[in-house]
Design a protein around this motif. Structure first.
Motif, short mmCIF file in Angstrom:
data_model
loop_
_atom_site.label_atom_id
_atom_site.label_comp_id
_atom_site.label_asym_id
_atom_site.label_seq_id
_atom_site.Cartn_x
_atom_site.Cartn_y
_atom_site.Cartn_z
N ASP A 111 45.70 30.18 46.86
CA ASP A 111 45.11 31.73 46.27
C ASP A 111 43.99 31.89 47.30
O ASP A 111 42.85 31.87 46.77
CB ASP A 111 44.74 31.55 45.12
CG ASP A 111 45.87 31.87 44.09
OD1 ASP A 111 47.09 32.22 44.61
OD2 ASP A 111 45.88 31.48 42.74
N ARG A 156 40.65 35.83 43.64
CA ARG A 156 40.59 35.46 42.27
C ARG A 156 41.21 36.38 41.18
O ARG A 156 40.56 37.75 41.46
CB ARG A 156 39.22 35.14 41.75
CG ARG A 156 38.40 33.92 42.32
CD ARG A 156 36.93 33.72 42.01
NE ARG A 156 36.37 32.71 42.72
CZ ARG A 156 35.28 32.79 43.20
NH1 ARG A 156 34.38 34.01 43.40
NH2 ARG A 156 34.84 31.66 43.96
N ASP A 157 42.04 36.31 40.50
CA ASP A 157 42.75 37.20 39.61
C ASP A 157 43.38 38.20 40.43
O ASP A 157 43.31 39.62 40.14
CB ASP A 157 41.77 37.70 38.42
CG ASP A 157 41.17 36.59 37.57
OD1 ASP A 157 42.09 35.88 37.18
OD2 ASP A 157 40.07 36.81 37.17
N GLY A 158 43.75 37.96 41.56
CA GLY A 158 44.40 38.79 42.48
C GLY A 158 43.63 39.92 43.23
O GLY A 158 43.97 40.80 44.06
N ILE A 159 42.02 39.50 43.24
CA ILE A 159 40.99 40.27 43.88
C ILE A 159 40.74 39.34 45.27
O ILE A 159 39.96 38.23 44.82
CB ILE A 159 40.19 40.77 43.03
CG1 ILE A 159 40.81 41.48 41.76
CG2 ILE A 159 39.05 41.63 43.74
CD1 ILE A 159 39.92 42.03 40.94
#
Length: 77
Positions: free
Chosen positions: A34, A48-51
Motif C-alpha cells: 500500500d 492509508r485508507d486509500g489516500i
C-alpha cells in the motif's frame, strides 16, 4: 493488498520532491504494498485508507532513496 487508484488520478500524481517525477504503485521489492514509489528518486509514500500521503515527512525510504536528502528540508542546522 495492492493500491487501487483511478488511472486518471495516478497519471497526475507526482512526487512532491523537487524533481516532481511520476509515481508507480507499490514499493521496491513489493509491488502489492500500500504505497506509491517515485520513478526518479525512489521515495516511497504510504497509502492509508486509500489516500496517498504525499508528504516528504511521511516518506518510507526505499533502496533508491537511501542517502538522498531533499535540499529544501529544514533540519535546524
Amino acid at each position: 493488498m495492492a493500491v487501487t487508484l483511478d488511472e486518471q488520478l495516478l497519471e497526475i500524481l507526482a512526487c512532491p520532491a523537487p524533481d516532481h517525477a511520476p509515481l508507480r504503485v507499490g514499493a521496491p521489492g513489493d509491488p502489492q504494498a500500500d504505497a506509491l514509489t517515485c520513478t526518479s528518486c525512489g521515495r516511497v509514500y504510504p497509502v492509508r485508507d486509500g489516500i496517498p500521503v504525499l508528504l516528504l515527512d511521511e516518506v518510507v525510504a526505499g533502496p533508491d532513496a537511501e542517502g538522498k536528502q531533499d535540499d529544501s528540508s529544514v533540519d535546524g542546522a
